[in-house]
Design a protein around this motif. Structure first.
Motif, PDB file in Angstrom:
ATOM      1  N   GLN A 179       0.840  -1.186   0.000  1.00  0.00           N
ATOM      2  CA  GLN A 179       0.000   0.000   0.000  1.00  0.00           C
ATOM      3  C   GLN A 179       0.873   1.232   0.000  1.00  0.00           C
ATOM      4  O   GLN A 179       1.615   1.481   0.944  1.00  0.00           O
ATOM      5  N   VAL A 180       0.794   2.013  -1.024  1.00  0.00           N
ATOM      6  CA  VAL A 180       1.574   3.238  -1.116  1.00  0.00           C
ATOM      7  C   VAL A 180       0.708   4.408  -0.669  1.00  0.00           C
ATOM      8  O   VAL A 180      -0.345   4.668  -1.237  1.00  0.00           O
ATOM      9  N   GLN A 181       1.126   5.064   0.350  1.00  0.00           N
ATOM     10  CA  GLN A 181       0.404   6.228   0.868  1.00  0.00           C
ATOM     11  C   GLN A 181       1.396   7.363   1.053  1.00  0.00           C
ATOM     12  O   GLN A 181       2.402   7.215   1.741  1.00  0.00           O
ATOM     13  N   ARG A 182       1.137   8.485   0.422  1.00  0.00           N
ATOM     14  CA  ARG A 182       2.027   9.633   0.545  1.00  0.00           C
ATOM     15  C   ARG A 182       1.678  10.436   1.799  1.00  0.00           C
ATOM     16  O   ARG A 182       0.507  10.686   2.065  1.00  0.00           O
ATOM     17  N   PHE A 183       2.704  10.812   2.535  1.00  0.00           N
ATOM     18  CA  PHE A 183       2.517  11.574   3.759  1.00  0.00           C
ATOM     19  C   PHE A 183       3.250  12.909   3.661  1.00  0.00           C
ATOM     20  O   PHE A 183       4.304  13.000   3.026  1.00  0.00           O
ATOM     21  N   ILE A 184       2.695  13.903   4.306  1.00  0.00           N
ATOM     22  CA  ILE A 184       3.312  15.219   4.399  1.00  0.00           C
ATOM     23  C   ILE A 184       3.899  15.362   5.802  1.00  0.00           C
ATOM     24  O   ILE A 184       3.225  15.119   6.804  1.00  0.00           O
ATOM     25  N   ASP A 185       5.157  15.728   5.878  1.00  0.00           N
ATOM     26  CA  ASP A 185       5.854  15.848   7.150  1.00  0.00           C
ATOM     27  C   ASP A 185       5.591  17.221   7.753  1.00  0.00           C
ATOM     28  O   ASP A 185       5.815  18.244   7.114  1.00  0.00           O
ATOM     29  N   ILE A 186       5.114  17.259   8.976  1.00  0.00           N
ATOM     30  CA  ILE A 186       4.825  18.506   9.691  1.00  0.00           C
ATOM     31  C   ILE A 186       5.793  18.638  10.864  1.00  0.00           C
ATOM     32  O   ILE A 186       5.853  17.777  11.736  1.00  0.00           O
ATOM     33  N   GLU A 187       6.534  19.708  10.881  1.00  0.00           N
ATOM     34  CA  GLU A 187       7.553  19.903  11.908  1.00  0.00           C
ATOM     35  C   GLU A 187       6.954  20.201  13.272  1.00  0.00           C
ATOM     36  O   GLU A 187       5.864  20.775  13.389  1.00  0.00           O
ATOM     37  N   ALA A 188       7.678  19.823  14.302  1.00  0.00           N
ATOM     38  CA  ALA A 188       7.284  20.189  15.667  1.00  0.00           C
ATOM     39  C   ALA A 188       7.327  21.705  15.803  1.00  0.00           C
ATOM     40  O   ALA A 188       8.128  22.385  15.159  1.00  0.00           O
ATOM     41  N   GLY A 189       6.455  22.230  16.644  1.00  0.00           N
ATOM     42  CA  GLY A 189       6.473  23.672  16.840  1.00  0.00           C
ATOM     43  C   GLY A 189       5.249  24.148  17.597  1.00  0.00           C
ATOM     44  O   GLY A 189       4.375  23.353  17.979  1.00  0.00           O
TER      45      GLY A 189
END
Length: 273
Positions: A22-32
């Motif tokens: 299963q290929v699922q694209r994720f967006i990385d969200i920085e800590a903050g």
């Protein structure tokens, strides 16, 4: 704060019976620390929230992905067990829905309105919060928190919509209802119900359909829950319009029974970085 994003690939999901790619694209969200909410909202007051690093799917979960889960596990959704899914058809008065005993995720508007054979790239709907959790456990992901979803949907903005969106151009970014009411079918944008993911423009961080298409389950609670287990969902849906249910924004938080299934309610998954 995040200024850009990078994409991760979720590779092989290992199941007890067999493996499924299963290929699922994720967006990385920085800590903050992020500013959320609205000064006029009791459910979502304006405040600063500090979050850890996380990743969130760029699209809502599709029928194809949910079908893989069902094929692997033989999972039966609550709508299939209880025959209580709520569906819509043009002609109903505002905020009225039909209980259709034939509706479930393969026929999200009931068997009389057709199935998903040619809609595998549409968001899965007619699933309950309980069903969403079952999928997440199998796939090794989770639902985003209310705060995580809002941060990702705002994409750096502190306003009602992410940067570049206003009511006069929302149709470029969201599958919503364009009609003045729901008495007559509205296919202005080519879709009566859901649309394929990625049909409309993404937000500045690369997330599609954060407004419109389907409401998305999130984890979290509100003061008005009063200690009860209530499921919450965000982002609005294809049913929402400028004249009713104007919840296609980054501020509104909807509520539903954890066992309820609607044809405009789905999910977007997240995971810890």
């Amino acid at each position: 704060m995040i200024k850009n994003f990078w994409i991760l690939l979720l590779g092989m999901v290992i199941c007890t019976s067999h493996s499924f790619a299963q290929v699922q694209r994720f967006i990385d969200i920085e800590a903050g620390t992020y500013i959320l909410g609205d000064t006029l909202s009791l459910d979502n007051p304006r405040r600063a929230v500090t979050l850890s690093h996380f990743s969130i799917a760029e699209t809502e979960l599709t029928n194809e992905a949910f079908a893989a889960f069902v094929a692997s596990t033989d999972y039966i959704t609550l709508a299939e067990r209880f025959h209580n899914a709520m569906v819509f058809e043009p002609g109903l008065a505002e905020f009225r829905w039909l209980q259709d005993s034939t509706a479930y995720w393969r026929f999200p508007n009931g068997t009389s309105r057709g199935g998903i054979e040619d809609k595998m790239n549409h968001p899965v709907t007619c699933i309950s919060y309980r069903d969403a959790l079952a999928y997440c456990e199998w796939a090794g992901v989770r639902l985003p928190s209310l705060e995580e979803w809002e941060v990702a949907s705002r994409a750096g903005s502190q306003t009602k919509y992410f940067e570049g969106v206003e009511l006069d151009n929302i149709m470029d970014y969201a599958n919503i209802w364009h009609g003045r009411n729901h008495l007559v079918a509205d296919t202005t944008d080519g879709f009566l119900y859901t649309s394929p993911v990625k049909t409309f423009k993404a937000n500045p961080w690369g997330l599609y359909d954060v407004y419109g298409n389907v409401f998305e389950f999130c984890e979290g609670s509100l003061v008005r829950d009063q200690g009860r287990k209530v499921a919450h969902a965000r982002g609005g849906s294809w049913w929402c319009s400028k004249n009713s249910c104007a919840s296609f924004n980054s501020q509104y938080i909807g509520s539903v029974n954890p066992n309820a299934s609607f044809s405009n309610l789905g999910l977007r998954v997240a995971k810890k970085k």
